[in-house]
Write a protein that holds these residues in place. Sequence first.
Motif, PDB file in Angstrom:
ATOM      1  N   UNK A  41      -4.854  -7.243 -10.020  1.00  0.00           N
ATOM      2  CA  UNK A  41      -5.212  -5.864 -10.331  1.00  0.00           C
ATOM      3  C   UNK A  41      -6.473  -5.878 -11.200  1.00  0.00           C
ATOM      4  N   UNK A  42      -7.457  -5.071 -10.842  1.00  0.00           N
ATOM      5  CA  UNK A  42      -8.655  -4.901 -11.672  1.00  0.00           C
ATOM      6  C   UNK A  42      -8.764  -3.421 -12.027  1.00  0.00           C
ATOM      7  N   UNK A  43      -8.746  -3.123 -13.318  1.00  0.00           N
ATOM      8  CA  UNK A  43      -8.667  -1.743 -13.786  1.00  0.00           C
ATOM      9  C   UNK A  43      -9.669  -1.551 -14.921  1.00  0.00           C
ATOM     10  N   UNK A  44     -10.495  -0.534 -14.835  1.00  0.00           N
ATOM     11  CA  UNK A  44     -11.454  -0.269 -15.900  1.00  0.00           C
ATOM     12  C   UNK A  44     -10.716   0.136 -17.169  1.00  0.00           C
ATOM     13  N   UNK A  45     -11.233  -0.366 -18.304  1.00  0.00           N
ATOM     14  CA  UNK A  45     -10.544  -0.159 -19.581  1.00  0.00           C
ATOM     15  C   UNK A  45     -10.438   1.316 -19.956  1.00  0.00           C
ATOM     16  N   UNK A  92     -12.097   6.220  -7.995  1.00  0.00           N
ATOM     17  CA  UNK A  92     -11.366   5.864  -9.212  1.00  0.00           C
ATOM     18  C   UNK A  92     -11.530   4.377  -9.539  1.00  0.00           C
ATOM     19  N   UNK A  93     -11.630   4.072 -10.829  1.00  0.00           N
ATOM     20  CA  UNK A  93     -12.074   2.743 -11.268  1.00  0.00           C
ATOM     21  C   UNK A  93     -10.942   1.723 -11.317  1.00  0.00           C
ATOM     22  N   UNK A  94     -10.412   1.377 -10.144  1.00  0.00           N
ATOM     23  CA  UNK A  94      -9.404   0.320 -10.052  1.00  0.00           C
ATOM     24  C   UNK A  94      -9.394  -0.203  -8.623  1.00  0.00           C
ATOM     25  N   UNK A 135       0.826  -1.203   0.000  1.00  0.00           N
ATOM     26  CA  UNK A 135       0.000   0.000   0.000  1.00  0.00           C
ATOM     27  C   UNK A 135       0.862   1.257   0.000  1.00  0.00           C
ATOM     28  N   UNK A 136       1.932   1.232   0.763  1.00  0.00           N
ATOM     29  CA  UNK A 136       2.821   2.393   0.791  1.00  0.00           C
ATOM     30  C   UNK A 136       3.457   2.628  -0.572  1.00  0.00           C
ATOM     31  N   UNK A 137       3.807   1.539  -1.249  1.00  0.00           N
ATOM     32  CA  UNK A 137       4.422   1.663  -2.572  1.00  0.00           C
ATOM     33  C   UNK A 137       3.414   2.157  -3.597  1.00  0.00           C
ATOM     34  N   UNK A 138       2.166   1.725  -3.487  1.00  0.00           N
ATOM     35  CA  UNK A 138       1.131   2.207  -4.409  1.00  0.00           C
ATOM     36  C   UNK A 138       0.964   3.722  -4.313  1.00  0.00           C
ATOM     37  N   UNK A 139       1.043   4.225  -3.109  1.00  0.00           N
ATOM     38  CA  UNK A 139       0.853   5.666  -2.911  1.00  0.00           C
ATOM     39  C   UNK A 139       1.943   6.467  -3.613  1.00  0.00           C
ATOM     40  N   UNK A 140       3.138   5.910  -3.687  1.00  0.00           N
ATOM     41  CA  UNK A 140       4.260   6.629  -4.291  1.00  0.00           C
ATOM     42  C   UNK A 140       4.499   6.229  -5.747  1.00  0.00           C
ATOM     43  N   UNK A 141       3.609   5.416  -6.307  1.00  0.00           N
ATOM     44  CA  UNK A 141       3.801   5.003  -7.697  1.00  0.00           C
ATOM     45  C   UNK A 141       2.500   5.145  -8.490  1.00  0.00           C
ATOM     46  N   UNK A 142       1.572   4.223  -8.286  1.00  0.00           N
ATOM     47  CA  UNK A 142       0.356   4.207  -9.085  1.00  0.00           C
ATOM     48  C   UNK A 142      -0.474   5.480  -8.893  1.00  0.00           C
ATOM     49  N   UNK A 143      -0.540   5.971  -7.665  1.00  0.00           N
ATOM     50  CA  UNK A 143      -1.358   7.147  -7.402  1.00  0.00           C
ATOM     51  C   UNK A 143      -0.758   8.424  -7.987  1.00  0.00           C
ATOM     52  N   UNK A 144       0.498   8.378  -8.405  1.00  0.00           N
ATOM     53  CA  UNK A 144       1.092   9.529  -9.069  1.00  0.00           C
ATOM     54  C   UNK A 144       0.514   9.722 -10.469  1.00  0.00           C
ATOM     55  N   UNK A 145      -0.091   8.646 -11.013  1.00  0.00           N
ATOM     56  CA  UNK A 145      -0.719   8.746 -12.328  1.00  0.00           C
ATOM     57  C   UNK A 145      -2.091   9.383 -12.156  1.00  0.00           C
ATOM     58  N   UNK A 146      -2.393  10.474 -12.888  1.00  0.00           N
ATOM     59  CA  UNK A 146      -3.645  11.207 -12.663  1.00  0.00           C
ATOM     60  C   UNK A 146      -4.897  10.351 -12.803  1.00  0.00           C
ATOM     61  N   UNK A 147      -4.919   9.405 -13.725  1.00  0.00           N
ATOM     62  CA  UNK A 147      -6.142   8.637 -13.940  1.00  0.00           C
ATOM     63  C   UNK A 147      -6.454   7.697 -12.781  1.00  0.00           C
ATOM     64  N   UNK A 148      -5.446   7.318 -12.001  1.00  0.00           N
ATOM     65  CA  UNK A 148      -5.671   6.436 -10.866  1.00  0.00           C
ATOM     66  C   UNK A 148      -6.054   7.215  -9.606  1.00  0.00           C
ATOM     67  N   UNK A 149      -6.085   8.519  -9.716  1.00  0.00           N
ATOM     68  CA  UNK A 149      -6.517   9.343  -8.576  1.00  0.00           C
ATOM     69  C   UNK A 149      -7.568  10.354  -9.017  1.00  0.00           C
ATOM     70  N   UNK A 150      -8.361   9.972 -10.035  1.00  0.00           N
ATOM     71  CA  UNK A 150      -9.388  10.865 -10.556  1.00  0.00           C
ATOM     72  C   UNK A 150     -10.698  10.120 -10.762  1.00  0.00           C
ATOM     73  N   UNK A 151     -11.799  10.846 -10.595  1.00  0.00           N
ATOM     74  CA  UNK A 151     -13.116  10.328 -10.933  1.00  0.00           C
ATOM     75  C   UNK A 151     -13.432  10.648 -12.393  1.00  0.00           C
ATOM     76  N   UNK A 152     -14.317   9.857 -12.977  1.00  0.00           N
ATOM     77  CA  UNK A 152     -14.842  10.155 -14.303  1.00  0.00           C
ATOM     78  C   UNK A 152     -16.258  10.680 -14.100  1.00  0.00           C
ATOM     79  N   UNK A 153     -16.461  11.957 -14.355  1.00  0.00           N
ATOM     80  CA  UNK A 153     -17.747  12.578 -14.067  1.00  0.00           C
ATOM     81  C   UNK A 153     -18.364  13.118 -15.339  1.00  0.00           C
TER      82      UNK A 153
END
Length: 416
Positions: free
Chosen positions: A143-147, A123-125, A52-70
Amino acid sequence: MEGLRPIRVSKKDSEDGQPLSPMARICHQPYSDVYIIIIMGFNSPISPLVFKASLRHSLLKHPRFSSLQVVESGGEMRWVKIEVNLDNHVRVPVLDPNMESPDKFVEDYASNLSKTTISKSIPLWDVHLLNVKTSEAESTVIFRIHHSLGDGISLMSLLLSCSRKASDPEALPNIPTIKRRNPSYPGRLTSWQFLLKLWWLVLLCWNTIVDVLILLGTIFFLEDTKTPLKGTLPLGLAQRRFVHRTISLDDVKLVKNAMGTTINDVMVAITQAGLSSYLNRKYGDEKTYNKGAEENNNNLPNNIRLRAALVVNIRPSAGIQISSFRNRITLWFSNVPGPEEEISYFGHPVAFIALSFYGQPNALVIHVVSYANKMKITLSVDENIISDPHQLCDDLQNSLDLMKNAVITNQRTDPK
């Protein structure tokens, strides 16, 4: 868009948020609400805190993994940045380490995910950490990630950017590059070289015209033959089962070198041969059941039309009717190159990588991912149509073995 309710966002958010691409919007249409599944086996137990700590410093840096689709009140869809609570995305079920069949449990767990979707309020993952030992790994991460967040190539690249070589914790893994042949003729062309190039150009134009006509026919009316691999559309969001089989990359290269072709060509040939064996058995069982006929070497009906959509690493035109194209073919096939050497992910050594997806209206999807000296074939099947996916894996494995043995036999008998 279905599943997304219009909401009002502030003027600042509207200006800051990027609009969804046409492809991302298509991924919210009926029969296109697709989720990508990446299954990674590890050679050690997973530490949830470290992960979880590594995700915060890697995957969450990508805008789409920390954004809603509205959806704005005007109907336009945008990405809106939010503060991510990892507890909403990382699942760590408490498991019995002495369970009777851990392989079956992991397979069933992934299959059960295909019956659910991720809430549009986050966010959809999501990530599922399964600390249970299987025949191939000490633990498994799904990992489950919306297309709409990306395609298989881009998401694989993103995940691998978080990994490091197992032999060098500071080095990024190497990904195979595609070597394109570009034949050239030194100096002026001779007459036969000119005729050869002219003939090649004529064939290219002819094949392009034929392919365009077949594509248009597929979009509007041309259906594949009804076989035990093809469901009756619309299939709906049926539960999928994900099964995978590891084959030797060296065996694939042996066949590739003997035939003077590519790895992708060999995998397509293995798929064609494996599907033929599977269908031949199915039609043979049907004859025996219905007519009491004796087993025949060839039980396939004549003139079967069975086509696959081969996914390649290009960006499709927004004008292509992807939904219609999906509703008329039998299967999807994709071959994704993975790391050339063993890697570690957030400090955990990786045993295998399997890639697939669900949500599409096809009974069969075949994904191939290379990793070090192995290749992982993953099937995503509608269990209502294909009830024995492990048998299909056996047929694919057997097809490669037959090709490899034929090459070895030919090499032994070749006088050269």
